[in-house]
Design a protein around this motif. Structure first.
Motif, PDB file in Angstrom:
ATOM      1  N   ILE A 140      -5.044   1.523   2.325  1.00 28.33           N
ATOM      2  CA  ILE A 140      -3.834   2.365   2.331  1.00 28.33           C
ATOM      3  C   ILE A 140      -4.208   3.848   2.315  1.00 28.33           C
ATOM      4  CG2 ILE A 140      -2.348   0.595   1.336  1.00 28.33           C
ATOM      5  CD1 ILE A 140      -2.535   1.902  -1.333  1.00 28.33           C
ATOM      6  N   ASP A 141      -5.354   4.192   1.755  1.00 32.34           N
ATOM      7  CA  ASP A 141      -5.830   5.577   1.870  1.00 32.34           C
ATOM      8  C   ASP A 141      -6.123   5.904   3.334  1.00 32.34           C
ATOM      9  OD1 ASP A 141      -5.642   6.375  -0.733  1.00 32.34           O
ATOM     10  OD2 ASP A 141      -7.798   6.381  -1.150  1.00 32.34           O
ATOM     11  N   ARG A 195      -3.302   6.706   5.644  1.00 29.63           N
ATOM     12  CA  ARG A 195      -2.710   8.036   5.505  1.00 29.63           C
ATOM     13  C   ARG A 195      -3.572   9.134   6.134  1.00 29.63           C
ATOM     14  NH1 ARG A 195       1.163   8.487   1.251  1.00 29.63           N
ATOM     15  NH2 ARG A 195       0.759  10.712   1.293  1.00 29.63           N
ATOM     16  N   THR A 254      -4.898  12.051   1.574  1.00 33.01           N
ATOM     17  CA  THR A 254      -4.793  10.853   0.728  1.00 33.01           C
ATOM     18  C   THR A 254      -4.575  11.156  -0.752  1.00 33.01           C
ATOM     19  OG1 THR A 254      -7.168  10.787   0.312  1.00 33.01           O
ATOM     20  CG2 THR A 254      -6.383   9.644   2.285  1.00 33.01           C
TER      21      THR A 254
END
Lengths: 68, 186
Positions: free
Chosen positions: B14-15, B18, B162
Motif C-alpha cells: 500500500i506504500d 501511493r 507515503t
C-alpha cells in the motif's frame, strides 16, 4: 531531510496530531494510540476494525509517520 | 534482465501504491501478493493498480496453503519469545515462509520480520528488501535517474508520497552510495 535516528515511538508521538486523534470515536482513537506506541499497523487496524489500507489512510490523516 | 520473484506484505504494497514511481518496482521483481494481503486493500485506486498489474503479470496471486499458514503461526510464536524483538504478525510471517520455501525476496518494512530472520538460524537464508534498498537499486541500475545536485531527492519523494520516514543512518548510507557510485564523488 528529517532526522529519524531517534526512537521511532518518540517520532510518532511528536508528529501526531493529538487534537485530531482525541476527536475520534473510541475505537479509532485507541487504535491510533496503540500504533503510536508499537508501530504495529496490523494489530492497530484490527483494533480499529479497519483493513490495513484504511488504517494507513487514518494514520496519514493523523500525521503519524511510519518509521521503518 | 531476468527479474527475481518477490512476495510483498500489506504495508509495503500500500506504500508503493501511493508512490509516484510505483511501477518501477516491476523493473526488479515479479511480485507475489498473498490472498491475505489482497483482502486488506479497499481503495479504488489501489485495487485498480493491483488488478492492472495482475493482468499484466507484474503481480501474481499467492494462495497460502494450510501448511504455510501453520509454519507462519510458528514464526509468530517464536518471534514473541525473542527478547527485544517486535512481534511478527501473520501477513509478514506468510511472506517469510515463502522466502524460505520458494526463495522469494521478501518485500517488507516490518522490523519484526527483519529481526526474526537475523536471529532465527533456520531462516537466515531469507532475503528481505525494504523500500530504501529498492530505491537505491533502481538508481544504481539507472531505472530511476539520480539527481546528483540533490542525491537524497528520490528517497525524499518516496517519503513525501507515503508519509514513511526512513531511518536516518540507513538513508545517509544510501545517499553516500549514490554520491560515490553515480555522482563521481569520493
Amino acid at each position: 531531510m528529517e532526522a529519524v535516528e531517534e526512537d521511532p515511538r518518540e517520532l510518532r508521538r511528536r508528529f501526531a496530531d493529538w487534537g485530531f486523534i482525541e476527536s475520534l470515536p473510541p475505537r479509532l482513537r485507541e487504535a491510533l494510540k496503540y500504533y503510536i506506541e508499537t508501530g504495529d499497523m496490523y494489530v492497530a487496524s484490527r483494533i480499529a476494525g479497519l483493513t490495513i489500507e484504511e488504517f494507513n489512510e487514518l494514520r496519514i490523516r493523523a500525521n503519524i509517520p511510519n518509521v521503518a | 534482465m531476468s527479474r527475481s520473484f518477490a512476495i510483498a506484505d500489506t504495508c509495503f504494497l500500500i506504500d508503493w501504491a501511493r508512490y509516484r514511481g510505483r511501477d518501477l518496482l516491476f523493473k526488479l521483481y515479479i511480485v507475489y501478493v498473498p490472498e491475505s494481503v489482497l483482502r486488506e486493500v479497499k481503495s479504488e485506486s489501489t485495487i485498480a493498480w493491483i488488478a492492472s498489474k495482475l493482468a499484466s503479470g507484474d503481480l501474481a496471486l499467492f494462495t497460502e496453503t494450510e501448511s504455510e499458514v501453520e509454519e507462519a503461526r510458528s514464526i509468530m510464536e517464536r518471534s514473541r519469545r525473542m527478547p527485544n524483538t517486535p512481534a511478527v504478525d501473520l501477513p509478514e510471517a506468510i511472506c517469510i515462509v515463502a522466502g524460505r520455501r520458494r526463495g522469494y525476496v521478501v518485500l517488507t518494512e516490518n522490523r519484526g520480520a527483519l529481526k526474526f530472520v537475523e536471529l532465527a538460524e533456520d531462516y537466515s537464508g531469507v532475503i528481505i528488501h525494504r523500500s530504501l534498498e529498492i530505491l537505491l537499486q533502481l538508481q544504481l541500475k539507472r531505472y530511476l535517474e539520480p539527481d546528483c545536485g540533490d542525491p537524497a531527492l528520490r528517497f525524499r519523494e518516496y517519503e513525501e508520497d507515503t508519509k514513511h520516514l526512513f531511518p536516518r543512518k540507513d538513508l545517509l548510507n544510501a545517499v553516500a552510495t549514490i554520491r560515490r557510485e553515480l555522482c563521481g564523488e569520493t
